[in-house]
Design a protein around this motif. Structure first.
Motif, short mmCIF file in Angstrom:
data_model
loop_
_atom_site.label_atom_id
_atom_site.label_comp_id
_atom_site.label_asym_id
_atom_site.label_seq_id
_atom_site.Cartn_x
_atom_site.Cartn_y
_atom_site.Cartn_z
N GLN A 141 0.83 -1.20 0.00
CA GLN A 141 0.00 0.00 0.00
C GLN A 141 0.86 1.25 0.00
OE1 GLN A 141 -2.67 -0.07 3.32
NE2 GLN A 141 -3.99 -1.68 2.47
N VAL A 142 1.90 1.27 0.83
CA VAL A 142 2.78 2.44 0.89
C VAL A 142 3.51 2.64 -0.43
CG1 VAL A 142 4.82 3.42 2.03
CG2 VAL A 142 3.03 2.30 3.40
N ARG A 143 4.02 1.56 -1.01
CA ARG A 143 4.72 1.67 -2.30
C ARG A 143 3.81 2.22 -3.38
NH1 ARG A 143 6.68 -3.51 -1.20
NH2 ARG A 143 5.19 -4.40 -2.68
N VAL A 144 2.61 1.64 -3.49
CA VAL A 144 1.68 2.08 -4.53
C VAL A 144 1.24 3.52 -4.27
CG1 VAL A 144 -0.60 1.68 -5.55
CG2 VAL A 144 0.88 -0.26 -5.02
N HIS B 61 -0.67 -2.98 -10.32
CA HIS B 61 0.17 -1.78 -10.45
C HIS B 61 1.54 -2.03 -9.83
CE1 HIS B 61 1.80 2.13 -9.21
NE2 HIS B 61 1.07 2.68 -10.17
N ASP B 62 1.56 -2.64 -8.66
CA ASP B 62 2.81 -2.85 -7.94
C ASP B 62 3.74 -3.81 -8.67
OD1 ASP B 62 4.44 -2.37 -5.61
OD2 ASP B 62 3.93 -4.38 -4.92
N VAL B 63 3.21 -4.93 -9.17
CA VAL B 63 4.10 -5.91 -9.80
C VAL B 63 4.62 -5.41 -11.14
CG1 VAL B 63 3.06 -7.86 -8.61
CG2 VAL B 63 2.20 -7.23 -10.87
N ILE B 64 3.82 -4.63 -11.88
CA ILE B 64 4.31 -4.07 -13.14
C ILE B 64 5.41 -3.05 -12.86
CG2 ILE B 64 3.74 -2.66 -15.15
CD1 ILE B 64 0.97 -3.86 -15.15
#
Length: 494
Positions: free
Chosen positions: A74-77, A151-154
């Motif tokens: 969540q923080v990364r995204v 979104h995160d894995v891309i």
């Protein structure tokens, strides 16, 4: 709830998923705001510190009760979604328009009274900021085309461009857009593989460096726990990890829904395995231990039965490279072409591909500019091994929407019934796993194709709904989808 119709169950589940994804977007945004207000420079006055937490992740985890992994994502995204907004507000270099014009009141084309500059000429409006690969992902996420996990894995798989050139930036934009399109047909796990594979395809030099880091991380250790149970931990490098997967797949394929079309010997072994009381994990353990005991002197059939395992690697060879070489080389003769495992398309760097080319040779499959296999023959009732290889190169696994079954578990389906004169032709064949192949034949689904255009899946009348365009699951399709601009045939080699 138990009295709901099947259609109602599906529709409610989709509505709830949409609501949950919207909530996840808002949670990510709030996590990003919390992280922005909890920077190191803020010290004890930061948001997290004032709430008694050492980090924004700790604060969010305390609020949500979620796992550490979920909160860190969540923080990364959230930080990614707010990145450009923060840059624009803080006036960082490169965050604004690229026209070179100043903003309002800058004295360089800025607006004065009546919207004119100091010279009395009409002010030239600043150009809009150029779309970047990050804005492509952000807009897709906020536009409900990507979930937070996608979104995160891309973003993590694709990574930062290796230089600041315009051509490289454009390649990353198209790569991100292509992965956004792929996301609808892939699991999050397979989407992560695709993102890494695309990165390695357009950055083969970096692929070697990333492979070397993972290779250095390889390890094997054993220990005895408190109960006297022997335990172990293995961290594989890319190639040996694929090899172990091939070993277990060869032994467990009948249990995992492998192809039905077998010899009598294969069928007998499959029936024996299906009734084996051991769990899949226990079978995998016994299989690997048998391999270790047997060593190099055993006959492969003593361990694996009728099918010896192996890792098939696929490379996309540019016909313009000349001399039959699989790709360009650097000044030291090192191959600068990424390859992929046939199952799931895990990327492998040029050094691994080159070594295996030396040891095992190649089988060539020719494809046209859109990835359609050519010159693989059509003389037999069943699809032959080279035709199956061509189908795997094109399809990358089961083509049914949402299915992640790899190519070695799939069957070749004739879209034109052979009994009605259909040809065993790769243009009219498509890979489906056993389950979806049976579902298609038994429940009235159909697959059609107009020439070499996309395969179209048609639902039966009792299911209803519009036809679905089937999309290749192959990460290496980057070589032809999307097609390159006419003026830049090798544009992906940024």
């Amino acid at each position: 709830m138990l009295d709901l119709s099947d259609r109602s169950v599906v529709e409610i589940a989709r509505d709830l998923a949409a609501i949950a994804n919207d909530v996840a977007r808002l949670q990510a945004l709030m996590a990003g705001v919390a992280a922005h207000r909890s920077q190191r420079k803020d010290g004890q006055n930061g948001l997290s510190a004032t709430e008694g937490h050492a980090s924004p992740a700790s604060l969010i985890q305390d609020i949500t009760g979620g796992s550490k992994a979920d909160v860190l994502r969540q923080v990364r995204v959230g930080k990614a979604l707010l990145e450009e907004v923060i840059e624009l507000r803080e006036g960082r270099p490169g965050a604004g328009p690229e026209s070179g014009q100043g903003g309002p009141g800058s004295g360089a084309g800025g607006s004065g009274a009546g919207g004119e500059g100091a010279s009395g000429e009409a002010a030239v409006p600043a150009a809009a900021p150029r779309a970047t690969w990050k804005t492509v992902l952000r807009d897709a996420h906020l536009g409900r085309r990507l979930t937070a996990e996608q979104h995160d894995v891309i973003r993590r798989g694709l990574g930062e461009p290796f230089d600041d050139s315009e051509d490289t930036a454009q390649v990353w934009v198209v790569a991100a857009a292509s992965l956004v399109d792929d996301a609808v047909n892939l699991t999050v796990e397979d989407l992560a593989v695709h993102a890494r594979a695309v990165r390695d395809a357009i950055d083969p030099v970096g692929a070697e460096q990333r492979y070397a880091r993972r290779f250095e991380n390889r390890s094997f250790r054993t220990w005895l726990d408190r109960e006297g149970q022997h335990r172990g931990s293995i961290v594989f490098d890319d190639e040996d990890g694929a090899w172990i997967n091939a070993i277990t797949a060869a032994g467990l394929r009948p249990r995992r829904g492998g192809p039905r079309f077998m010899t009598d010997e294969e069928r007998a072994r499959a029936a024996e395995l299906a009734h084996d009381p051991r769990s899949n994990d226990q079978l995998a353990y016994d299989l690997v231990m048998s391999v270790l005991r047997a060593g190099a002197v055993a006959d492969a059939k003593d361990v694996f039965g009728v099918r010896q395992p192996g890792v098939r690697m696929l490379i996309v060879n540019n016909p313009d490279s000349g001399g039959g070489d699989p790709g360009p080389r650097d000044a030291y003769g090192r191959l600068l072409t990424a390859g992929f495992t046939e199952d799931r398309g895990h990327p492998l760097p040029g050094s691994v591909i080159d070594r295996n080319l030396c040891m095992h040779g190649t089988t060539e499959v020719t494809v046209d500019g859109c990835g359609n296999p050519l010159d693989a023959g059509r003389e037999h009732r069943l699809f032959q091994p080279k035709q199956r290889l061509a189908l795997a190169a094109r399809d990358g696994g089961c083509m049914w929407p949402g299915c992640d079954m790899p190519g070695s578990y799939c069957e070749a389906h004739h879209i034109d019934p052979v009994a009605e004169g259909g040809r065993t032709d790769i243009d009219r064949g498509i890979l489906l796993c056993k389950y979806h192949h049976l579902l298609l034949h038994n429940r009235g689904w159909r697959i059609t194709r107009d020439g070499k255009r996309a395969f179209i899946l048609h639902p039966p009348p009792d299911v209803g709904g519009p036809p679905v365009t089937l999309v290749s699951k192959a990460p290496w399709k980057w070589a032809w989808d999307p097609p390159p601009p006419p003026s830049k045939p090798n544009w992906r080699a940024a």
